[in-house]
Design a protein around this motif. Structure first.
Motif: not given
Length: 316
Positions: A64-86
């Protein structure tokens, strides 16, 4: 640009794993970060060194690299190996939102922002070099970084902007009219217009930064844009920019196999939406992220095993 004034870390907090690359603060002042072993951690009580707690919230199975918090108790994760995750912060469930672009695997996904319409914009730093060989991208400067957008319900990102020099940190303007993208190799912040007569166009917001920008963060509409400078400008790299492609490729092949130790000089700065620098401070080693929690700045690093806690400078 003004000469940097020292920003001295008040303390160092070991998080139990290497590389807390991005740091983001939630509304309760807790800090989330992703580390090298794939975990998403939450750091609570950083204001009191005797009460700091480190909790594992999820595991991505990648990096995991960059994170972005979401309002519904989740986080976007930019993963250098797996792509864009939630990642769901309640149960730790991780879901892949996008793992390819234009038919190619999505690698070196770097930073993301969620927009009010439910879409997600995110950066890909390089299509040639993976994370472990990031220095090759800095040296060769392939210009293969992308700014992408993923519409709600889709798993196929569209390319908003290409030919970026190590696309990295990402945030949105106060009024939502444009995005700010950090181009690490070019030592600049670029503005991409989302709305208005310039929609779809881009231009420099801040050029000739004193260091290489990494993650960028905005805590709220009244907060400046905090920019982590992972290292100082290197005159040899500035000269290499003007060298022929074969010379840069040869230099990159050497760089990815050479021992690397980050320089002691790194820093953070803050800019407003007009590109004016409102703070400029230095300290800590290889700062890759910064966020503000009350009267503190929390600094992350892809190199260190912890975060630094500093006193935030007074607003100007």
């Amino acid at each position: 640009m003004p000469s940097p004034a020292p920003l001295v870390p008040l303390r160092y907090v070991d998080v139990g794993a290497r590389g807390p690359e991005d740091v983001v603060a939630d509304v309760q002042g807790r800090v989330l970060t992703g580390v090298e072993d794939g975990r998403i951690l939450r750091l609570d009580g950083l204001a009191d060194p005797t009460a700091t707690r480190v909790e594992t919230l999820a595991e991505t199975g990648g990096r995991p690299l960059g994170l972005e918090l979401l309002p519904d108790n989740a986080v976007l994760v930019c993963d250098a190996e797996r792509g864009l995750l939630r990642a769901d912060l309640a149960d730790g469930a991780v879901r892949v939102l996008a793992d390819s672009v234009a038919g190619e695997p999505l690698r070196f996904c770097s930073n993301a922002v969620a927009l009010p319409d439910g879409s997600v914009c995110f950066t890909v730093s390089s299509h040639r070099y993976p994370l472990e060989h990031w220095i090759g991208e800095v040296v060769e400067q392939t210009g293969t970084g992308h700014l992408l957008r993923l519409e709600p319900g889709s798993d196929r990102p569209e390319v908003l902007l290409d030919s970026l020099q190590f696309a990295n940190g990402l945030t949105v303007s106060r009024d939502g009219s444009f995005l700010v993208v950090a181009e690490t190799s070019a030592c600049r912040l670029t503005r991409y217009w989302l709305t208005g007569p310039r929609a779809g166009r881009h231009e420099p917001l801040v050029e000739h930064l004193p260091g290489m920008p990494d993650n960028i963060w905005r805590g709220g509409p009244d907060s400046p844009i905090w920019v982590a400078l992972a290292g100082p400008r290197v005159p040899a790299l500035d000269l290499l920019q003007r060298a022929p492609d074969p010379v840069r490729r040869a230099a990159a092949r050497t760089a990815v196999h050479a021992p690397f130790r980050p320089p002691a000089a790194a820093g953070v700065l803050a800019v407003d939406d007009d590109g004016d620098v409102v703070h400029h401070r230095t300290g800590f080693r290889m700062i890759t992220s910064v966020c503000e929690v009350g009267d503190l700045l929390i600094l992350g690093s892809v190199w260190e095993r912890g975060v630094a806690v500093c006193e935030a400078p007074a607003p100007k």
